[in-house]
Design an enzyme around this catalytic site. Structure first.
Site, PDB file in Angstrom:
ATOM      1  N   ASP A   1       0.834  -1.209   0.000  1.00 40.60           N
ATOM      2  CA  ASP A   1       0.000   0.000   0.000  1.00 40.60           C
ATOM      3  C   ASP A   1       0.869   1.259   0.000  1.00 40.60           C
ATOM      4  O   ASP A   1       2.085   1.205   0.253  1.00 40.60           O
ATOM      5  CB  ASP A   1      -0.887  -0.046   1.257  1.00 40.60           C
ATOM      6  CG  ASP A   1      -2.186   0.731   1.102  1.00 40.60           C
ATOM      7  OD1 ASP A   1      -2.300   1.530   0.160  1.00 40.60           O
ATOM      8  OD2 ASP A   1      -3.075   0.554   1.949  1.00 40.60           O
TER       9      ASP A   1
ATOM     10  N   ASP B   1     -10.628   2.030  -3.675  1.00 45.28           N
ATOM     11  CA  ASP B   1     -11.217   1.777  -2.353  1.00 45.28           C
ATOM     12  C   ASP B   1     -12.734   1.823  -2.427  1.00 45.28           C
ATOM     13  O   ASP B   1     -13.402   1.493  -1.451  1.00 45.28           O
ATOM     14  CB  ASP B   1     -10.737   2.829  -1.345  1.00 45.28           C
ATOM     15  CG  ASP B   1      -9.413   2.440  -0.720  1.00 45.28           C
ATOM     16  OD1 ASP B   1      -8.991   1.289  -0.897  1.00 45.28           O
ATOM     17  OD2 ASP B   1      -8.810   3.298  -0.050  1.00 45.28           O
TER      18      ASP B   1
HETATM   19  C1  DGJ Z   1      -5.810   1.971   1.857  1.00 47.75           C
HETATM   20  C2  DGJ Z   1      -6.143   0.782   1.022  1.00 47.75           C
HETATM   21  O1  DGJ Z   1      -6.597   1.180  -0.216  1.00 47.75           O
HETATM   22  C3  DGJ Z   1      -7.165  -0.063   1.762  1.00 47.75           C
HETATM   23  O2  DGJ Z   1      -7.537  -1.159   0.972  1.00 47.75           O
HETATM   24  C4  DGJ Z   1      -6.575  -0.525   3.071  1.00 47.75           C
HETATM   25  O3  DGJ Z   1      -5.505  -1.410   2.836  1.00 47.75           O
HETATM   26  C5  DGJ Z   1      -6.116   0.670   3.878  1.00 47.75           C
HETATM   27  N1  DGJ Z   1      -5.263   1.539   3.114  1.00 47.75           N
HETATM   28  C6  DGJ Z   1      -5.401   0.221   5.108  1.00 47.75           C
HETATM   29  O4  DGJ Z   1      -4.871   1.269   5.822  1.00 47.75           O
END
Ligand code: DGJ
Length: 750
Positions: free
Chosen positions: A509, A571
């Site tokens: 991430d 997301d």
């Molecule tokens: C952002 C990501 O896009 C999410 O899927 C998740 O992993 C969060 N970060 C976790 O902090």
């Protein structure tokens, strides 16, 4: 009224000089129509359906483009109007490597501050080489050939005598994929320092005419939105100054004829293989040519070169199709699947996964995680992913303002480390199979929270600009990955965990943009450092499936795909928003590279409630399908559907990850978006067909398929058999029930 014209030209009213000095000498007909063809200093890069042609202007030594479009066998010399007015000849031709400061007023591909301070350059042809295959690009992701004949390369060496700076333009052609690739290398052969202020990887002038440009724009939770607009006189462009490719704009451009559609007409596609700040410039000049340019963002460059030093640009891929925007997409998809992604998983079916994030967020301990993994196995899931929240001791990562950088399991949550949990999880058997559950883990390796042991120990490792405040996003700072010690730290932190526990998948991430930096060039140095980290880890752990993520699709770019075969697309897991995001993202990126999950309703981002089947069918269009929920929150009826959904996922996933995509109906045009995936050999297909709003007292239109063999016969969902001609020219008709209804239809050559 007095005309103010350059004195050396005089006023030659109404005169168009035919066969001017700048016209190409007529090239002899090419001996070959495949690969690189050189005839004196006329060059052609030919694919099965594309030609890219340019030549050296005998008088100026400049490289002049002759043609980028459908396959041709020779050049027809261009009749350039004799220069009149303020625009010199140099500003009236189609240039391959345009500079600024000598009378071409259009946006330049290169701008160098020479040792003496001025920014004039005068690159002239020096020599060229034809190279078998395609050389690697040092330190940067790049397309590659697998077999003889996949790709061939032409390097044109240019030189500026006044500054002693050399520019090598490296062109490669993948003939079967109608793809032309270019990168530029600048070498300071002089005695003083110079600064590269601007460097485009690809620059081409398309002929006089009207074009539309297409890009992907967005923001967090609405990535990949397709935008089409008319190219007008002057400059229009987009880019990223975030330090990464970003949610805001993608390093992708398509130019199309105004009447080009998804399936018909001329389309050009351009894609920069890069993960950092980029710039795309499109300019229609006074002569009506359209210049398209992709490269490093000048705001994040200012790259110093001492004597003997070089800078290599990322590479840019350009494709051309007469089969519309869909044609360009399919060329990119095949190229990326087979000649960009290095992971062994690139064209492998992906395990159905369950990710803990939307189900539990930070609210868990070891037993809750184990229970979630157990439930996942009972549903038939094959890979369990533990997302954010598992690490940090002095500064526990139990909320999002602490712990980043401290990559040791949190002892309160996992008293004996991650090892016992991983062992227990990987001992579970997935229902309806003999497969053991695999374990995946989340990291955000490039970031650090000020609340962390890492930051307290190495505050200078965070990117900053002197005493300016270090601005936070999501309570985090960015590590300066340009520093070798930071690269080594990341490599060691991940290696420690991946080398000691049975982790089969990593979600990498990256949750903020870059703000303060010591200098502009740090942005590109960071990328070079990051690519070193990626390359080292993927070579060291070839059996780990890496997924890229940046607050969703904030770093969905071709550079990442070299190392990570899949990216978390957004997301936003709302199925309606996802149709737009996934269709948009698929303009450039193969479906195999998209992560797509089913989450609970009401959706946590949009509040919308959509039936499980529709949500699942949307997510099944992504190469990495999964769930992101706590099964305890599902109704009994929904829960009962999941084993069937997993069975379907496993049946169709091989076609999704390896197949060609035909976008049949677009969500922006139709209440019935539809997409057909066909295996590369055309023998198997899967059709996704959606009704968004309910309709009443009105028939659903026939849906015409594409990409089939008209003469072959196909079985539809194992029952009816039709010819390809019927399916493509008449189509199929289905009934839908109410809003958010959907079908998945299997097609097989009889
Ligand atoms: C952002 C990501 O896009 C999410 O899927 C998740 O992993 C969060 N970060 C976790 O902090």
């Amino acid at each position: 009224m007095t005309s103010r014209l350059p004195s050396n030209k005089g006023l030659v009213s109404g005169l168009i000089a035919l066969a001017s000095l700048l016209a190409t000498p007529t090239a002899a007909q090419d001996a070959s129509t495949g690969g690189v063809v050189v005839n004196g200093t006329n060059f052609a890069l030919n694919g099965d359906h594309v030609s890219y042609r340019f030549h050296v202007d005998e008088e100026t030594g400049d490289l002049i483009n002759d043609h980028f479009g459908g396959l041709v066998t020779e050049t027809v010399p261009m009749l350039t109007p004799k220069s009149q007015g303020w625009v010199e000849d140099i500003g009236r031709v189609k240039r391959e490597f345009p500079d600024l400061g000598r009378g071409d007023f259009r946006v330049p591909a290169v701008r160098i501050q020479q040792t003496a301070g001025y920014t004039v350059s005068d690159f002239r042809y020096r020599s060229h080489d034809v190279v078998k295959g395609k050389p690697a690009l040092p330190g940067l992701p790049a397309t590659f050939g697998r077999e003889d004949g996949d790709v061939s390369t032409l390097v044109v060496h240019m030189y500026d005598n006044y500054s002693s700076v050399a520019a090598d333009l490296t062109y490669s052609v993948f003939p079967k994929l109608d793809a032309i690739v270019r990168s530029v290398n600048i070498t300071n052969e002089g005695k003083g320092n110079i600064t590269i202020e601007r460097l485009a990887s690809f620059s081409v002038d398309l002929p006089y005419g009207d074009y539309d440009m297409i890009e992907l724009k967005g923001d967090w939770a609405r990535e990949g939105m397709k935008v089409r607009r008319k190219v007008d006189y002057g400059t229009q462009g987009f880019g990223s100054t975030t330090g990464y490719s970003s949610h805001l704009h993608n390093p992708f451009l398509s130019l199309v004829a105004p009447d080009t559609t998804e399936s018909r007409g001329e389309a050009w596609g351009f894609s920069l293989i890069y993960t950092g700040s980029f710039a795309v410039d499109v300019e229609k000049g006074s002569q009506g040519f359209t210049r398209a340019m992709l490269g490093l963002n000048p705001y994040h460059l200012s790259w110093n070169l001492g004597p003997g030093e070089s800078l290599t640009s990322p590479e840019c891929v350009a494709t051309y199709s007469e089969k519309g925007i869909g044609g360009v997409s399919r060329l990119f998809h095949r190229l990326f699947r087979n000649h960009l992604m290095k992971s062994k998983f690139a064209v492998e079916p992906r395990p159905v996964l369950l990710n803990s994030w939307e189900g539990l967020f930070f609210d868990y301990n070891e037993s809750r995680i184990y229970n979630l993994a157990q439930e996942s196995a009972e549903l038939g899931v094959k890979l369990f992913v533990l997302d954010d929240g598992w690490f940090g001791n002095e500064y526990p990562r139990v909320i999002d303002n602490a712990g980043l950088g401290d990559w040791q399991a949190n002892k309160d949550r996992f008293p004996n480390g991650l090892g016992p949990l991983v062992d227990q999880v990987t001992a579970l058997t997935a229902a309806n199979s003999s497969d053991k559950l695999q374990f995946g883990l989340w990291f955000e390796p490039e970031m650090v929270n000020p609340n962390s042991t890492l930051y307290k120990t190495h505050p200078d490792w965070a990117l900053h600009a002197g005493d300016y405040p270090r601005t936070l996003t999501r309570s985090e700072l960015v590590l300066n990955v340009a520093l070798p010690e930071v690269q080594d730290f990341i490599i060691a932190s991940l290696s420690d965990i991946l080398g000691n526990a049975s982790v089969s998948y990593v979600k990498w991430d990256n949750n903020r943009a870059i703000h303060e930096m010591p200098r502009d060039g740090t942005a590109h140095a960071y990328m070079l450092g990051l690519y070193r980290v990626f390359e080292t880890l993927m070579t060291r752990f070839p059996d780990v499936l890496f997924e890229g993520c940046a607050s969703g699709g904030g770093r969905f770019d071709p550079g990442i795909l070299q190392y990570f075969p899949q990216v978390w697309t957004s997301d936003d897991t709302d199925a309606l928003q996802r149709i737009y995001t996934q269709f948009g993202t698929s303009l450039l990126y193969p479906p195999s590279s998209m992560g797509a999950h089913v989450s609970v309703v009401p959706n946590q981002q949009t509040g919308r409630t959509i039936p499980l089947q529709f949500r699942a069918h949307i997510a099944l269009m992504g190469g990495s399908f999964g769930f992101e929920l706590d099964p305890a929150e599902l109704s009994d009826a929904d829960r009962a559907q999941i084993p069937g959904i997993i069975k379907l996922a496993e049946e169709i996933n091989p076609i999704i990850v390896k197949g060609d995509l035909w976008r049949l109906n677009l969500p922006e045009d139709s209440n019935w978006p539809a997409a057909l995936y066909l295996s590369e050999d055309g023998s198997k297909g899967v059709l996704f067909y959606f009704q968004v709003r309910s309709t009443y007292n009105q028939p659903t239109p026939y849906l015409r398929l594409q990409g089939l063999d008209p003469a072959a016969r196909y079985t539809v969902n194992g029952t009816d058999t039709y010819s390809g001609a019927t399916l493509m020219r008449m189509g199929l008709q289905y009934r839908f029930q109410g809003e958010y209804d959907s079908k998945v239809v299997l097609i097989e050559k009889a």
